[in-house]
Write an enzyme that holds these catalytic residues in place. Sequence first.
Site, short mmCIF file in Angstrom:
data_model
loop_
_atom_site.label_atom_id
_atom_site.label_comp_id
_atom_site.label_asym_id
_atom_site.label_seq_id
_atom_site.Cartn_x
_atom_site.Cartn_y
_atom_site.Cartn_z
N LYS A 123 0.82 -1.22 0.00
CA LYS A 123 0.00 0.00 0.00
C LYS A 123 0.85 1.26 0.00
CE LYS A 123 -2.56 -1.39 3.53
NZ LYS A 123 -3.61 -1.38 4.58
N ARG A 124 2.08 1.17 0.48
CA ARG A 124 2.95 2.35 0.51
C ARG A 124 3.41 2.75 -0.88
NH1 ARG A 124 7.53 1.65 2.23
NH2 ARG A 124 7.54 -0.59 2.63
#
Length: 486
Positions: free
Chosen positions: A254-255
């Site tokens: 997700k980063r």
Amino acid sequence: MTTPARLRVAPSPTGDPHVGTAYMSLFNLAYARKTGGQFVLRIEDTDRQRYVPESEQQVFDTLHWLELDWDEGPDVGGPYAPDRQSGRLETYRPFVEQLLESGDAYYCWCSSERLKELREQQQAAKASVTGYDRLCHGKTREERAALPGFSENPVVRMLVPDDVSLEFEDIIRGRVSAPRPDDQVILKADGFPTYHLAVVVDDHLMGITHVVRGEEWISSTPKHVLLYRMLGLNPPALAHMPLLRNTDKSKISKRKNPAARLTWFREQGYLPEALRTFLQLLAYPPVEGDTEVATFEDFVEGFDWAKVNTVGPIFDLKKLDWLNGHYIRSLSAEQLTDRIVEHYAYTGAWTPSAEQVELLLGAAPLIQERLVLLSEALPKLQFLFTPDDEIEFADDISKALNNDSPAVLDAAITALEDVSAWDSPSIEAALREAVVDGLGIKPKLAFGPLRVGVTGSRVSPPLFESMELLGRESTLARLRRFRETL
């Protein structure tokens, strides 16, 4: 006859749900349905430092949106409730006490500072064996308190024997070998169990027969199998799915990748059936030959763990776009209209009136062939929902204009004023007679100024159908207004 299987997915509510939650849910649910068993949703919320309250509802909403529905879970109940780990804290303590009494676990009073220093020393020395050094093992509280790096609130660690088995049978991969674990913390200082203990206890008490998870958990599996053995329990069957990877082969996170967020797909305007099929094809062959599009029911009917591809699948959104376009084109006008309205209701970007929904129903077939995402619908049709005197002309409209444009508009306005039946065939016939035949201008050049005048853009849905939807009054008002600007 196949024994009904019980499988679960157990996400942690620490932020937007990861797309891997849907990926795992899809395969767990498929096998549960294949065997006539149950699919369980369990919320693993023991990490209180990273806990995000609204994340749990996002898990419910996104999985329901994908129609990956569960038989038991926090929102529906079940015979093994509660299905949140935070509601099961009293459940874990007896198992911890059992491990302490048998000598398979021990208290550890090492401070976080001491543990950090230990890790740094091991890294500096490039030690072949890393992890906890068992300073607290075999010591009483008083004995340990006399040494540096003491903490008043102890954790509980499992004692990993030197001869611990590092191999296990995987129903996808066969015999698998994993690295040796150190003495893992199983109960934190705040009284919450760590993942390693909680997952073993919960899976046992909830009757889970098959644990299907990502391959990143292979390294933890020897600890879990060991805990089962220490507690005198039979471990479930184990399967480790291949990791989802970015195009550069790195693990999707997700980063670094917005598509790792499960809610992102709904925000963008993907259809749930397209995303389901896409996730299936990442690790599983097409259900029938080369036909990549299939129903979930077809997927379940022929489901076999032996067909799972263990090579890390590449998360190629171009493939998803193609699937989404295919599913959009398979919808009826009514279904597509409903999906578009539902999408904008979800994003909050547009709340159409009943009259606008009716207009959208007529316009949806005009854009259906070129639509990839539901979110593209309003930009393509915005001119239909904009007041006539508020139509803005795009910066590049000059490419659609030439010296004949004023004459084209004058002839078109006169012709359209006399059209008796306001429908696209009559509109097209009148304009071709007045502009193409009457002025001797090729259609490509003849209709460009009309398209700009009606929609404000050089590119739009089919012109004559758009005019029909707008109606005579709006069409003429727009063309007259545009003519005044030339």
